[in-house]
Design a protein around this motif. Structure first.
Motif, PDB file in Angstrom:
ATOM      1  N   GLU A  69       7.341   3.610   2.581  1.00 31.52           N
ATOM      2  CA  GLU A  69       7.208   2.927   1.297  1.00 31.52           C
ATOM      3  C   GLU A  69       7.944   1.601   1.419  1.00 31.52           C
ATOM      4  OE1 GLU A  69       5.957   4.249  -1.556  1.00 31.52           O
ATOM      5  OE2 GLU A  69       5.899   6.400  -1.133  1.00 31.52           O
TER       6      GLU A  69
ATOM      7  N   ALA B 191       7.810  -3.701  -4.043  1.00 32.29           N
ATOM      8  CA  ALA B 191       6.898  -4.757  -4.504  1.00 32.29           C
ATOM      9  C   ALA B 191       7.442  -5.308  -5.827  1.00 32.29           C
ATOM     10  CB  ALA B 191       5.494  -4.197  -4.703  1.00 32.29           C
TER      11      ALA B 191
ATOM     12  N   ALA C  65       3.634   1.345  -1.717  1.00 30.64           N
ATOM     13  CA  ALA C  65       4.715   0.533  -2.283  1.00 30.64           C
ATOM     14  C   ALA C  65       5.157   1.091  -3.621  1.00 30.64           C
ATOM     15  CB  ALA C  65       4.241  -0.908  -2.454  1.00 30.64           C
TER      16      ALA C  65
END
Ligand code: FAD
Length: 274
Positions: free
Chosen positions: A130, A133, A162
């Protein structure tokens, strides 16, 4: 399939540990895809993060440790990756982090994309990665476009999905997601959700990380003064509406910043009828 996850920070005290155990027991009943555990800047919580991850894993949960690279050497990161592999960890949140004040050396990694690249080179496809963002853009970004391209770079380096910085402005998220799609990025971008508790704390956090509290929310929260019950009631309403809209408009899940508390998230969860 939607991915719901809950984030914890590693507690510092025995009371904090007890509280986290109780929170984890309560939230585990909601059957999230995973719990994540934050990692202090410059490796400051390295041992506590690891201990928390192990404890949650032993209690039967899937755990994604956060790993921030700033201030670390390749060897330190390699060691941690080996440890996590040995514990059967299959998911990581790969971050740059922020240099703690007083620490001048950025270390071997400049950006999170360097870390993602390194993890892929060292461990192949072992980990689901992951990355972070920023629908309202990272505070240090030179421009929105450069931030978007930096995000693209992380995905191309090997991120699988993300989690966003929290926001209260659904339009910002939806526009960011559309722009990513226009760049050909297909990874799920899961909104990070911050329940509203204490206004002063939220305002401080938001200033530091560049998340906007819209004026209408700020003004309402300010108007409640010390009336914690009204702040909580309004906060639950606003955040539940935000989550409902995001899911209705196709968000691929939700990641809750729990601050190690079960109450607000459980209420939002029930109201959403997940
Ligand atoms: P990056 O993706 O490297 O981006 C940092 C900045 O550099 C951005 O402004 C970006 O635009 C710019 N940039 C990136 N690549 C380039 C390039 N090639 N050229 C020029 N500019 C570039 N912090 C912690 O310390 N511990 C945690 O556990 C933690 N968990 C988090 C979890 C989530 C879901 C989120 C959203 C944030 C988390 N953070 C955590 C905070 C995060 O570490 C900070 O926001 C940090 O400032 C940036 O990390 P990043 O991984 O997004 O960095």
């Amino acid at each position: 399939m939607s991915t719901f996850s809950f984030e914890f920070f590693p507690p510092q005290t025995p009371e904090g540990q007890e509280k986290l155990r109780a929170t984890h027991r309560q939230l585990a009943q909601l059957n999230p895809a995973f719990f994540s555990v934050t990692y202090g800047a410059g490796g400051s919580t390295r041992d506590r993060t690891l201990a928390t991850v192990l404890e949650l894993q032993q209690a039967g949960s899937i755990v994604a440790p956060h790993l921030s690279c700033v201030g670390s050497s390749r060897e330190q990161i390699r060691e941690l990756l080996d440890t996590y592999r040995q514990t059967g960890t299959r998911r990581l949140v790969a971050l740059r982090g922020d240099l703690p004040s007083g620490m001048a050396e950025p270390g071997a990694f400049r950006y999170a994309s360097d870390l993602v690249q390194f993890i892929r080179a060292e461990t192949g496809d072992w980990f689901h990665l992951e990355v972070a963002a920023y629908p309202e853009y990272h505070p240090q970004a030179k421009s929105p476009r450069e931030d978007l391209l930096a995000f693209k770079h992380k995905v191309e380096a090997g991120a699988n999905s993300a989690i966003t910085q929290y926001f209260y402005n659904a339009d910002a998220y939806e526009r960011f997601r559309d722009e990513c799609e226009a760049l050909g990025l297909t990874v799920p971008i899961v909104p990070g959700i911050m329940p509203i508790g204490k206004f002063s704390q939220l305002a401080r956090f938001s200033d530091a990380c560049g998340a906007e509290i819209p004026r209408w929310i700020r003004r309402k929260l300010e108007s409640f003064g010390d009336d914690g019950a009204s702040i909580r009631a309004f906060g639950l309403e606003v955040v539940t509406d935000l989550c409902a809209r995001l899911l209705r408009h196709g968000a691929p899940g939700l990641h809750f910043y729990t601050l190690n508390q079960a109450g607000p998230v459980s209420t939002i969860w029930q109201r959403l009828g997940i």
